[in-house]
Scaffold this active site. Structure first.
Site, PDB file in Angstrom:
ATOM      1  N   GLU A 167      33.057  83.981   9.482  1.00 30.18           N
ATOM      2  CA  GLU A 167      34.505  84.112   9.331  1.00 30.18           C
ATOM      3  C   GLU A 167      35.234  83.401  10.464  1.00 30.18           C
ATOM      4  OE1 GLU A 167      35.606  85.138   6.677  1.00 30.18           O
ATOM      5  OE2 GLU A 167      34.007  86.378   5.828  1.00 30.18           O
ATOM      6  N   ASP A 227      48.575  75.496  19.665  1.00 27.82           N
ATOM      7  CA  ASP A 227      49.121  74.888  18.445  1.00 27.82           C
ATOM      8  C   ASP A 227      50.027  75.870  17.703  1.00 27.82           C
ATOM      9  OD1 ASP A 227      48.207  72.295  18.503  1.00 27.82           O
ATOM     10  OD2 ASP A 227      46.484  72.643  17.206  1.00 27.82           O
ATOM     11  N   HIS A 264      51.487  72.705   9.787  1.00 24.46           N
ATOM     12  CA  HIS A 264      50.055  72.960   9.784  1.00 24.46           C
ATOM     13  C   HIS A 264      49.466  72.268   8.559  1.00 24.46           C
ATOM     14  CE1 HIS A 264      46.443  75.616   8.706  1.00 24.46           C
ATOM     15  NE2 HIS A 264      46.051  74.701   9.591  1.00 24.46           N
ATOM     16  N   ARG A 296      46.068  71.546   6.873  1.00 25.69           N
ATOM     17  CA  ARG A 296      44.633  71.864   6.842  1.00 25.69           C
ATOM     18  C   ARG A 296      43.898  70.887   5.943  1.00 25.69           C
ATOM     19  NH1 ARG A 296      42.063  77.931   6.436  1.00 25.69           N
ATOM     20  NH2 ARG A 296      39.854  77.343   6.276  1.00 25.69           N
ATOM     21  N   PHE A 343      38.621  82.277  13.037  1.00 27.65           N
ATOM     22  CA  PHE A 343      39.357  82.902  14.125  1.00 27.65           C
ATOM     23  C   PHE A 343      40.500  83.776  13.613  1.00 27.65           C
ATOM     24  CE2 PHE A 343      42.636  82.318  17.617  1.00 27.65           C
ATOM     25  CZ  PHE A 343      42.048  83.204  18.489  1.00 27.65           C
ATOM     26  N   ASN A 344      41.295  83.254  12.693  1.00 25.01           N
ATOM     27  CA  ASN A 344      42.485  83.979  12.258  1.00 25.01           C
ATOM     28  C   ASN A 344      42.167  85.113  11.293  1.00 25.01           C
ATOM     29  OD1 ASN A 344      44.808  82.487  13.583  1.00 25.01           O
ATOM     30  ND2 ASN A 344      43.627  80.812  12.691  1.00 25.01           N
ATOM     31  N   THR A 368      44.940  81.228   6.672  1.00 23.60           N
ATOM     32  CA  THR A 368      45.248  82.280   7.635  1.00 23.60           C
ATOM     33  C   THR A 368      45.874  81.706   8.899  1.00 23.60           C
ATOM     34  OG1 THR A 368      42.950  82.195   8.417  1.00 23.60           O
ATOM     35  CG2 THR A 368      43.503  83.910   6.816  1.00 23.60           C
TER      36      THR A 368
END
Length: 444
Positions: A67, A387, A303, A305, A69-70, A404
């Site tokens: 999983e 960030d 952001h 991704r 970090f967030n 997330t």
């Protein structure tokens, strides 16, 4: 002997507190007055000192290794609200549960090797702020103060047969579906966590479906320490409601990361809290609502991704060209020419996007940008937080679908009081228009 006479004798001998706290109520002594903590470095008394000081109990937890970090930050909130509820219920027994924070290991999105895991929570978060909501300690402190022994380990898993026809919150001790990391050695179990060995007397797999409080019966025994593995299996107790936001507001970032982001904003983006209308109370518990709506810094926060999303959600990830079209349109609407980018895109993709956005300027944080801000190189986790801080202070934020990382930025902006229209936005994938994120607004 008559009861009044017996009581008089007890009072005159100076042992009333011991009698009252550990003898009058058999239920109380059985459940809440263990004489010592097994295999611990500290004794826990069941007499006069128990009446004058709290009985500390500890909840340790871990999250599936894969999983991010967030998501792990989200799991923390699930356990923090559980501890809060537990302590409210156990207050009358002079009992306090403490959450033991699992160190941060190398995370999927953390690609560089400049800081070797494991990393303590204090490197990322303000522990004093966390402790204003619930009592927390680092794992290292727990081992140093209490010892390496935990009484019970529960490994959470989903029901093998699924949820069934009707939803209900339940749990059941069952055989383990998957192999776990706890090794059975003679009469106990052991597991290595952050280079330290933890030992447990009992390990049991538990199938569960439900919110965090579904686990309360597992925490009501005489045991003083419990370890919950695969903590991501449980759901939020009341997502988006008051206690969720209180736990979330307590998760302030470490001061050195906030300072690094502030200096970058000031030097590169002409952004300060005063100029942007951002009010931050030193103690989050004293702030009921942002006194004014911030304007934000004169830049667009983005952001973008890529990486795993290109494989997992190809229809939701815009091409470089489509990303540039959407961002150019926003820059024109907002009448600004600066953009701060948080991304896991390749350098080639970033440079292509930079070229397509000219004459607007694309900015990213780097260690070399402000050499006086950080004397030591930053880890990927620290860079990710910086960030998020910078992107959250922008005049307008646009993120990635169901990420997330974007969720956490939206939450930061809600805490600071930004208008929802400038916060809950996403880049569209292959289409020109798309459904925008749900608006989980703050509750005080």
């Amino acid at each position: 002997m008559p009861y009044r006479v017996l009581l008089t004798i007890i009072l005159t001998t100076g042992i009333a507190l011991s009698f009252i706290s550990c003898a009058i109520s058999k239920d109380l002594v059985d459940e809440f007055c263990p004489a010592t903590q097994p295999n611990s470095k500290k004794a826990v008394s069941c007499g006069s000192s128990a009446a004058s000081s709290k009985l500390n109990k500890f909840l340790l937890y871990s999250v599936n290794y894969g999983e991010g970090f967030n998501l792990r930050r989200d799991v923390y909130i699930r356990f923090a609200t559980l501890i809060h509820i537990l302590n409210e219920r156990r207050k009358k027994f002079n009992e306090e549960w403490i959450l033991v924070l699992p160190p941060w290991h190398n995370i999927y999105h953390w690609f560089n090797s400049r800081a070797d895991p494991p990393t303590a929570w204090s490197q990322f978060f303000d522990l004093k702020s966390l402790n204003r909501y619930i009592p927390v300690v680092e794992l290292e402190q727990y081992i140093n103060d209490v010892g390496s022994q935990v009484d019970n380990v529960y490994i959470l898993q989903h029901y093998a047969e699924g949820w069934g026809q009707h939803w209900e919150e339940k749990y059941e001790e069952r055989p383990c579906i998957e192999k776990h990391e706890f090794r059975h050695i003679e009469s106990s179990y052991e597991v290595a966590v952050a280079g330290r060995l933890l030992r447990a007397g009992k390990v049991q797999c538990v199938s569960v479906q439900g919110t965090a409080t579904t686990l309360l019966p597992l925490l009501s025994s005489t045991m003083l320490s419990t370890y919950i593995a695969r903590g991501e299996t449980i759901m939020h107790e009341k997502f988006g409601e008051l206690e969720y936001w209180r736990a979330r507001r307590s998760m302030r970032f470490a001061a050195h990361l906030v300072e690094a982001a502030q200096q970058y904003r000031h030097a590169v983006l002409n952004s300060t809290d005063d100029a942007d209308g951002v009010t931050v109370f030193p103690d989050w518990t004293l702030q009921k609502r942002a006194p004014r709506a911030p304007t934000g810094g004169p830049y667009l926060g983005v952001h973008w991704r890529r990486q795993d999303y290109l494989r997992a959600r190809p229809g939701q990830v815009p091409t470089v060209q489509h990303t540039a079209r959407q961002l150019r349109r926003l820059l024109r609407t907002l009448a600004i020419s600066h953009l701060y980018l948080a991304t896991d895109a390749t350098e080639e993709e970033v440079e292509e996007l930079r070229g397509l956005l000219k004459p607007a300027e694309l900015h990213r944080y780097s260690d070399a940008a402000l050499p006086d801000v950080q004397q030591q190189p930053l880890s990927d986790g620290s860079l990710a937080i910086i960030d998020q801080i910078i992107a959250s202070h922008a005049m307008y934020f646009i993120g990635s679908h169901e990420s997330t990382f974007s969720f956490r930025i939206q939450e930061e902006r809600e805490i600071m009081g930004f208008p929802p229209d400038s916060t809950f936005n996403r880049l569209c994938g292959s289409e020109e228009k798309c459904e925008q994120p749900a608006r989980w607004t703050i509750v005080y």
